[in-house]
Design a protein around this motif. Structure first.
Motif: not given
Length: 398
Positions: A30-32, A117-118, A120, A208-209, A213, A338-339
Motif C-alpha cells: 500500500v506504499r504510495a 499507486d497505493g 487508494e 494524500e496518496q 508519492a 507507507l512511502r
C-alpha cells in the motif's frame, strides 16, 4: 503537425494519447509511489505515457528527451511539495513544445501528469500550465476509479485564481471555491476539504496518496568535483549533488551497521583495490573527510578516487539509505512503511565502467524488489541492462 496550445479548460485525459496500464503490485503493498509519467505536451514530448517500474531506465541518443522526462518528473514532485510555479519552472518557455503556436490571445503552454499507486488504487493527476504570456496553472484534474475528485479551470484571466470543484457526495455533489493559480490544487486540498462526508474523505485520501508519492522523490546527480574536499559537520542529510558525503558517512556508519556493511561490500565490487571499510575522519579545523580503509593499515582519501568511483559510491549510498538520510521533503505524519522513495538519476551510468554500472543496477534492482526504493535513470545506451530482472527500459527516439 503543431502541438495545440493549452486552453483555459482543464487538461482531462487526452483520448488520443496512449494509455498505459498501472503497474501490478503485491496485494499487501500500500506504499504510495509514482507508477506512470505522462507528457501530453512538454518540450519534445507529445502524447507520451511512460510506465515506471521499480527500476526504470530512459535510453536514447542525445536530444531524445531523457533529461526532459526526468525534469518533468522532478517538476511534478516540487509542485506536490507545495512549491510555487515560478520556482518550479524558472524558464517556462523551454517547456512549451517547439511547434506550439499561440492562440488568439497569445497563450502557449504545456501539459504533464502522473499516476500514483497505493492504498487508494491508481490515482491520476493531470495539470495544464500556461507559460505565456503569464505563467499560471490553467487546469488540473485528479481522478480515481473513473471518478473526478478535483477539477479546476481558469475562468477569468484577469484574476490570479482558478475555479476549483471537488467531490463532496453530501447535500451537494461538489464544492466550489477559488484556488491560487500558482500552486498545485491537489497539494492544497487538506486546507480546504473538511472530510465530513464519504466523498470528501475519498478526495483527501486520494490527494494524500498523490502528494506523499510526489514528496518522496530525490533528484540525485553526484558531482565528483565537489565530493573531494572536506566538509563541515552538519545535519547528516545527503544533498542532491552528494557534496556532503563525508558528513553523511559520519552519521550512517554509526546508525546502521547492516546497511553500512552492504555499502562496503558494494564498494569492494566497484572500486579499484581492496576495500574493507569506508569512514569519515574529523580534521583539526572541524571538517570531515571520507576515506577508504584498504585493510592493511593504509587509507585512501576520497579525493584520490576517480570520477566513476565517486559517482558509483554516491549512487550506491543513496540506494542503500532512505528518506531519513536524504535531503528529501518528508511528510512527518506519514510513516516510512507507507512511502516508497523514488531516486531520479540523470546520467545514471555517467563515468562508470561496465562492472560499476552492472553492480549499481544490481543494487537498484535489489532495493526495488524490496519496495522501499525505486529508481528512474537516464542512459544513452541500455543494451548492457537488457534482460536484467526488475528493470524497465524505455527507448526514446531522437
Amino acid at each position: 503537425m503543431a502541438v495545440p496550445s493549452v486552453s483555459a479548460e482543464p487538461p482531462g485525459v487526452d483520448a488520443s494519447a496512449p494509455t498505459v496500464p498501472p503497474q501490478s503490485r503485491a496485494p499487501l503493498d500500500v506504499r504510495a509511489r509514482i507508477t506512470e509519467l505522462r507528457l501530453s505536451a512538454f518540450a519534445g514530448h507529445r502524447r507520451a505515457g511512460f510506465p515506471l517500474g521499480p527500476v526504470t531506465l530512459f535510453a536514447g541518443a542525445s536530444g531524445a528527451g531523457k533529461t526532459t522526462a526526468l525534469t518533468a518528473f522532478e517538476a511534478l514532485a516540487r509542485l506536490g511539495s507545495g512549491a510555487p510555479l515560478a520556482r518550479v519552472f524558472p524558464d517556462p518557455a523551454a517547456c512549451v513544445p517547439q511547434r506550439a503556436r499561440p492562440d488568439a490571445e497569445g497563450r502557449r503552454g504545456f501539459r504533464i501528469g502522473c499516476t500514483a499507486d497505493g492504498a487508494e488504487g491508481p490515482v491520476r493527476l493531470d495539470v495544464a500550465v500556461q507559460a505565456e504570456p503569464q505563467l499560471r496553472i490553467v487546469g488540473e484534474r485528479l481522478t480515481a476509479g473513473g471518478l473526478v475528485l478535483l477539477e479546476s479551470a481558469l475562468r477569468d484571466p484577469g484574476r490570479r485564481t482558478v475555479q476549483a470543484a471537488w467531490h463532496t457526495a453530501g447535500s451537494a455533489p461538489v464544492t466550489r471555491a477559488p484556488l491560487p493559480d500558482d500552486r498545485l490544487g491537489t497539494a492544497l486540498l487538506p486546507l480546504h476539504v473538511a472530510g465530513k462526508t464519504d466523498g470528501q474523505r475519498q478526495v483527501l485520501a486520494a490527494a494524500e496518496q498523490m502528494v506523499v508519492a510526489l514528496r518522496s522523490v530525490f533528484p540525485c546527480d553526484p558531482r565528483p568535483d565537489r565530493m573531494r574536499t572536506p566538509v563541515p559537520m552538519a545535519s547528516g542529510r545527503l544533498l542532491p549533488g552528494c557534496d556532503n558525503l563525508a558528513d553523511v558517512l559520519w552519521r550512517t556508519r554509526a546508525e546502521c551497521g547492516r546497511r553500512h556493511g552492504l555499502l562496503v561490500e558494494a564498494l569492494a565490487a566497484g572500486c579499484a583495490g581492496p576495500v574493507t571499510d569506508l569512514a569519515a575522519e574529523p580534521l583539526s579545523d572541524g571538517t570531515l573527510r571520507a576515506v577508504l580503509d584498504r585493510g592493511d593499515g593504509f587509507r585512501t582519501e576520497l579525493a584520490r578516487l576517480g570520477d566513476g568511483e565517486l559517482r558509483y559510491l554516491a549512487l550506491t549510498l543513496v540506494l542503500l539509505t532512505g528518506p531519513g538520510v536524504l535531503d528529501v521533503d518528508t511528510p512527518g505524519e506519514v510513516p516510512d512503511a507507507l512511502r516508497t522513495l523514488t531516486v531520479l538519476a540523470d546520467g545514471f551510468d555517467r563515468a562508470l565502467d561496465p562492472d560499476q554500472r552492472r553492480e549499481l543496477l544490481r543494487t537498484a534492482a535489489r532495493m526495488g524488489e524490496r519496495g522501499h526504493i525505486r529508481c528512474v535513470g537516464a542512459v544513452s545506451d541500455a543494451s548492457w541492462a537488457a534482460g536484467a530482472a526488475g528493470v524497465t527500459v524505455v527507448h526514446l527516439d531522437a
